[in-house]
Design a protein around this motif. Structure first.
Motif, PDB file in Angstrom:
ATOM      1  N   VAL A  72     -36.120   9.141   6.057  1.00  0.00           N
ATOM      2  CA  VAL A  72     -37.276   8.554   5.756  1.00  0.00           C
ATOM      3  C   VAL A  72     -37.629   8.678   4.472  1.00  0.00           C
ATOM      4  CG1 VAL A  72     -39.693   8.037   6.148  1.00  0.00           C
ATOM      5  CG2 VAL A  72     -38.263   8.697   8.022  1.00  0.00           C
ATOM      6  N   ASN A  91     -41.187   1.904   1.420  1.00  0.00           N
ATOM      7  CA  ASN A  91     -41.240   2.534   2.589  1.00  0.00           C
ATOM      8  C   ASN A  91     -40.045   2.315   3.366  1.00  0.00           C
ATOM      9  OD1 ASN A  91     -44.142   2.762   1.611  1.00  0.00           O
ATOM     10  ND2 ASN A  91     -44.163   3.735   3.393  1.00  0.00           N
ATOM     11  N   PHE A  93     -37.709   3.427   6.490  1.00  0.00           N
ATOM     12  CA  PHE A  93     -37.495   4.251   7.930  1.00  0.00           C
ATOM     13  C   PHE A  93     -36.291   4.077   8.492  1.00  0.00           C
ATOM     14  CE2 PHE A  93     -37.924   4.624  12.454  1.00  0.00           C
ATOM     15  CZ  PHE A  93     -38.521   5.785  12.579  1.00  0.00           C
ATOM     16  N   ILE A 100     -36.239   0.148   8.922  1.00  0.00           N
ATOM     17  CA  ILE A 100     -37.639  -0.939   8.718  1.00  0.00           C
ATOM     18  C   ILE A 100     -37.625  -0.392   7.367  1.00  0.00           C
ATOM     19  CG2 ILE A 100     -39.816  -1.214   9.378  1.00  0.00           C
ATOM     20  CD1 ILE A 100     -39.154   0.079  12.179  1.00  0.00           C
ATOM     21  N   VAL A 102     -39.986  -1.585   3.712  1.00  0.00           N
ATOM     22  CA  VAL A 102     -40.952  -2.492   2.722  1.00  0.00           C
ATOM     23  C   VAL A 102     -40.591  -1.842   1.508  1.00  0.00           C
ATOM     24  CG1 VAL A 102     -43.506  -2.639   2.112  1.00  0.00           C
ATOM     25  CG2 VAL A 102     -42.891  -2.605   4.470  1.00  0.00           C
ATOM     26  N   ILE A 142     -45.082  -9.577  11.344  1.00  0.00           N
ATOM     27  CA  ILE A 142     -45.638  -8.403  10.851  1.00  0.00           C
ATOM     28  C   ILE A 142     -46.985  -8.408  11.096  1.00  0.00           C
ATOM     29  CG2 ILE A 142     -45.920  -9.551   8.640  1.00  0.00           C
ATOM     30  CD1 ILE A 142     -45.326  -6.882   7.154  1.00  0.00           C
ATOM     31  N   THR A 143     -47.574  -7.213  10.975  1.00  0.00           N
ATOM     32  CA  THR A 143     -49.268  -7.040  11.074  1.00  0.00           C
ATOM     33  C   THR A 143     -49.689  -7.839  10.014  1.00  0.00           C
ATOM     34  OG1 THR A 143     -49.031  -4.571  11.513  1.00  0.00           O
ATOM     35  CG2 THR A 143     -50.986  -5.347  10.622  1.00  0.00           C
ATOM     36  N   SER A 146     -51.348  -6.787   6.833  1.00  0.00           N
ATOM     37  CA  SER A 146     -50.653  -6.238   5.792  1.00  0.00           C
ATOM     38  C   SER A 146     -50.531  -7.204   4.653  1.00  0.00           C
ATOM     39  CB  SER A 146     -49.283  -5.710   6.330  1.00  0.00           C
ATOM     40  OG  SER A 146     -49.526  -4.313   7.178  1.00  0.00           O
ATOM     41  N   TRP A 156     -39.487  -7.303   2.984  1.00  0.00           N
ATOM     42  CA  TRP A 156     -39.917  -6.859   4.321  1.00  0.00           C
ATOM     43  C   TRP A 156     -38.684  -7.027   5.152  1.00  0.00           C
ATOM     44  CZ3 TRP A 156     -41.357  -4.369   8.128  1.00  0.00           C
ATOM     45  CH2 TRP A 156     -41.515  -4.909   9.420  1.00  0.00           C
ATOM     46  N   TRP A 209     -56.801   1.452   3.255  1.00  0.00           N
ATOM     47  CA  TRP A 209     -56.150   0.764   4.199  1.00  0.00           C
ATOM     48  C   TRP A 209     -54.979   1.918   4.767  1.00  0.00           C
ATOM     49  CZ3 TRP A 209     -55.674  -2.766   8.021  1.00  0.00           C
ATOM     50  CH2 TRP A 209     -54.382  -2.933   8.154  1.00  0.00           C
ATOM     51  N   ARG A 210     -54.148   2.357   3.684  1.00  0.00           N
ATOM     52  CA  ARG A 210     -53.001   2.985   4.017  1.00  0.00           C
ATOM     53  C   ARG A 210     -53.156   4.267   4.457  1.00  0.00           C
ATOM     54  NH1 ARG A 210     -48.020   2.157   0.536  1.00  0.00           N
ATOM     55  NH2 ARG A 210     -47.200   3.061   2.555  1.00  0.00           N
ATOM     56  N   PRO A 215     -48.304   2.747   9.299  1.00  0.00           N
ATOM     57  CA  PRO A 215     -47.446   2.914  10.596  1.00  0.00           C
ATOM     58  C   PRO A 215     -46.469   4.159  10.529  1.00  0.00           C
ATOM     59  CG  PRO A 215     -46.979   1.079   9.335  1.00  0.00           C
ATOM     60  CD  PRO A 215     -47.775   1.851   8.357  1.00  0.00           C
ATOM     61  N   GLY A 216     -46.610   4.932   9.478  1.00  0.00           N
ATOM     62  CA  GLY A 216     -45.889   6.154   9.534  1.00  0.00           C
ATOM     63  C   GLY A 216     -46.593   7.598  10.128  1.00  0.00           C
ATOM     64  N   LEU A 219     -45.715   9.412  13.153  1.00  0.00           N
ATOM     65  CA  LEU A 219     -44.652  10.270  13.302  1.00  0.00           C
ATOM     66  C   LEU A 219     -44.764  11.506  12.463  1.00  0.00           C
ATOM     67  CD1 LEU A 219     -41.498  10.721  13.768  1.00  0.00           C
ATOM     68  CD2 LEU A 219     -41.320   9.497  11.502  1.00  0.00           C
ATOM     69  N   ARG A 267     -53.663  -1.019  14.980  1.00  0.00           N
ATOM     70  CA  ARG A 267     -53.295  -0.969  13.598  1.00  0.00           C
ATOM     71  C   ARG A 267     -53.752  -2.536  12.968  1.00  0.00           C
ATOM     72  NH1 ARG A 267     -48.205   0.921  13.693  1.00  0.00           N
ATOM     73  NH2 ARG A 267     -47.378  -0.811  12.962  1.00  0.00           N
TER      74      ARG A 267
HETATM   75  C1  BLA Z   1     -42.912   0.003  10.826  1.00  0.00           C
HETATM   76  N1  BLA Z   1     -44.208   0.060   8.246  1.00  0.00           N
HETATM   77  C2  BLA Z   1     -43.539  -0.509   9.617  1.00  0.00           C
HETATM   78  C3  BLA Z   1     -44.043  -2.058   9.623  1.00  0.00           C
HETATM   79  C4  BLA Z   1     -44.668  -2.175   8.435  1.00  0.00           C
HETATM   80  C5  BLA Z   1     -44.601  -0.852   7.590  1.00  0.00           C
HETATM   81  C6  BLA Z   1     -45.148  -3.501   7.759  1.00  0.00           C
HETATM   82  C7  BLA Z   1     -43.973  -2.827  10.653  1.00  0.00           C
HETATM   83  C8  BLA Z   1     -44.930  -2.772  11.670  1.00  0.00           C
HETATM   84  C9  BLA Z   1     -46.218  -3.680  11.241  1.00  0.00           C
HETATM   85  O1  BLA Z   1     -46.104  -4.594  11.322  1.00  0.00           O
HETATM   86  O2  BLA Z   1     -47.035  -3.245  11.090  1.00  0.00           O
HETATM   87  C10 BLA Z   1     -45.080  -0.731   6.299  1.00  0.00           C
HETATM   88  N2  BLA Z   1     -47.377  -1.504   6.193  1.00  0.00           N
HETATM   89  C11 BLA Z   1     -46.138  -1.007   5.578  1.00  0.00           C
HETATM   90  C12 BLA Z   1     -46.522  -0.666   4.279  1.00  0.00           C
HETATM   91  C13 BLA Z   1     -47.895  -1.242   4.018  1.00  0.00           C
HETATM   92  C14 BLA Z   1     -48.178  -1.812   5.255  1.00  0.00           C
HETATM   93  C15 BLA Z   1     -45.680  -0.079   3.489  1.00  0.00           C
HETATM   94  O3  BLA Z   1     -49.281  -2.432   5.490  1.00  0.00           O
HETATM   95  C16 BLA Z   1     -48.646  -1.250   2.824  1.00  0.00           C
HETATM   96  C17 BLA Z   1     -49.650  -2.027   2.632  1.00  0.00           C
HETATM   97  N3  BLA Z   1     -42.733   4.263   7.877  1.00  0.00           N
HETATM   98  C18 BLA Z   1     -43.075   5.077   6.978  1.00  0.00           C
HETATM   99  C19 BLA Z   1     -42.993   6.505   6.888  1.00  0.00           C
HETATM  100  C20 BLA Z   1     -42.500   6.386   8.216  1.00  0.00           C
HETATM  101  C21 BLA Z   1     -42.517   5.023   8.693  1.00  0.00           C
HETATM  102  C22 BLA Z   1     -43.281   7.272   5.898  1.00  0.00           C
HETATM  103  O4  BLA Z   1     -43.007   4.383   5.430  1.00  0.00           O
HETATM  104  C23 BLA Z   1     -42.603   7.541   9.100  1.00  0.00           C
HETATM  105  C24 BLA Z   1     -43.098   8.652   8.747  1.00  0.00           C
HETATM  106  C25 BLA Z   1     -42.329   4.871  10.050  1.00  0.00           C
HETATM  107  N4  BLA Z   1     -42.734   2.559   9.959  1.00  0.00           N
HETATM  108  C26 BLA Z   1     -42.372   3.514  10.825  1.00  0.00           C
HETATM  109  C27 BLA Z   1     -42.274   3.292  12.070  1.00  0.00           C
HETATM  110  C28 BLA Z   1     -42.413   2.030  12.215  1.00  0.00           C
HETATM  111  C29 BLA Z   1     -42.984   1.231  11.078  1.00  0.00           C
HETATM  112  C30 BLA Z   1     -41.701   4.434  12.976  1.00  0.00           C
HETATM  113  C31 BLA Z   1     -42.053   1.182  13.385  1.00  0.00           C
HETATM  114  C32 BLA Z   1     -43.197   1.389  14.582  1.00  0.00           C
HETATM  115  C33 BLA Z   1     -44.138   0.387  14.465  1.00  0.00           C
HETATM  116  O5  BLA Z   1     -43.928  -0.722  14.314  1.00  0.00           O
HETATM  117  O6  BLA Z   1     -45.335   0.865  14.934  1.00  0.00           O
END
Ligand code: BLA
Length: 290
Positions: A72, A91, A93, A100, A102, A142-143, A146, A156, A209-210, A215-216, A219, A267
């Motif tokens: 990650v 970001n 993962f 996944i 961004v 996507i959310t 976001s 993305w 917001w973040r 979403p991290g 974990l 979320r």
């Molecule tokens: C999933 N991470 C996601 C998703 C997005 C992001 C858009 C898809 C799910 C969704 O639509 O929410 C990232 N969202 C962002 C970012 C912003 C935002 C960067 O709003 C900025 C404004 N991801 C990480 C880290 C971990 C991680 C550090 O950056 C773990 C420690 C995990 N991201 C992670 C996981 C998922 C994910 C496990 C999939 C699980 C899920 O969708 O809940």
């Protein structure tokens, strides 16, 4: 897919070397704290870096090296409020079956409504965005919330983890980071105190917001426990969420208020949308505003 060759350390090394060529980095204390954090699963190693530099309030990186199970990266560059340049955001993962991703220069102001801000920073970068939009296609719904934090050049994407995709991602990361450093280099300080205040609040809203909805977090909680995860999120990853402003999450995002006054833990209250890329190649928003 064996992840041992897909570590994100070389991404971080590249960025730090590149940043040192352009500016002077001063280390911030929090990185030492992470070095001693006990991770519950002994195969996993956290690695943190944090610096400040002229024009940059916080340049920080967290990598989670879970060996062959998980890799990650959470990397961000956050400007001083005197500057309205975008926030660098990577970001990534990665687990053996899936990555996944961004990668973006997150706008300080919503580019769907702030045309002048969009033109100031993204017009020149559209060809870069276009190149990677083809190599790393849109990652499905996507959310919805976001989207307002993303730019017309956001990458993305989700893909089946592979060396080839990882190499493309490294190339995109290098190009985006260099583009961001160039914006930093060119940025002129704002002198209007009202505008500086606006920048500060825009940044605080982003961090708020973040710090609440990233979403991290689940974990991180699993890896270091609830208290340390909270500390990591509020005092390291999104440092400033508790100090740059006094508004609360619900002040910025009232639609998350539940009847008892608490924050809705979901979320997204709107839900997921945008099945395809909602910007065209001219950087015009073609999705529905929600
Ligand atoms: C999933 N991470 C996601 C998703 C997005 C992001 C858009 C898809 C799910 C969704 O639509 O929410 C990232 N969202 C962002 C970012 C912003 C935002 C960067 O709003 C900025 C404004 N991801 C990480 C880290 C971990 C991680 C550090 O950056 C773990 C420690 C995990 N991201 C992670 C996981 C998922 C994910 C496990 C999939 C699980 C899920 O969708 O809940």
């Amino acid at each position: 897919m064996d992840l041992s060759s897909l570590s994100y350390h070389k991404f971080v090394n590249f960025a730090m070397e590149e940043a040192r060529l352009c500016t002077t980095l001063t280390p911030l204390p929090y990185q030492e704290k992470v070095r001693t954090m006990k991770v519950k699963d002994d195969k996993t190693v956290l690695h943190a870096l944090s610096y400040q530099a002229p024009k940059i309030r916080l340049l920080r990186s967290l990598t989670i090296d879970g060996g062959s199970a998980m890799q990650v990266l959470d990397f961000a560059g956050i400007p001083e409020p005197m500057f309205d340049m975008p926030i660098f955001c990577a970001n990534f993962f990665t687990i053996p079956s899936l990555s996944i991703i961004v990668l973006d220069l997150n706008p300080m102001y919503d580019t769907r409504t702030q045309q002048d801000y969009k033109e100031k920073y993204y017009l020149k970068l559209l060809p870069l965005g276009q190149k990677y939009a083809e190599l790393l296609p849109w990652g499905d719904k996507i959310t919805s919330e976001s989207l307002s934090f993303f730019s017309p050049i956001v990458i993305w994407t989700k893909f089946a983890t592979s060396q080839t995709k990882h190499d493309v991602l490294f190339s995109a990361f290098r190009d985006y980071f260099k583009a961001w450093l160039e914006l930093v280099d060119q940025a002129l300080p704002e002198t209007n105190s009202l505008q500086i205040l606006h920048n500060k609040e825009a940044q605080h809203r982003y961090l708020t917001w973040r710090a609440e909805k990233d979403p991290g977090h689940p974990l991180l909680k699993k890896l270091v426990g609830e208290d340390l995860a909270r500390d990591l999120v509020r005092n390291f990853l999104f440092e400033g969420a508790d100090s740059l402003g006094t508004k609360t999450f619900l002040d910025y995002f009232p639609e998350y208020r539940r009847e008892d006054g608490s924050v809705n833990q979901k979320r997204s209250v709107i839900g997921k949308s945008y099945e395809t890329r909602p910007w065209n190649s001219n950087g015009e928003f073609i999705g529905e505003m929600s």
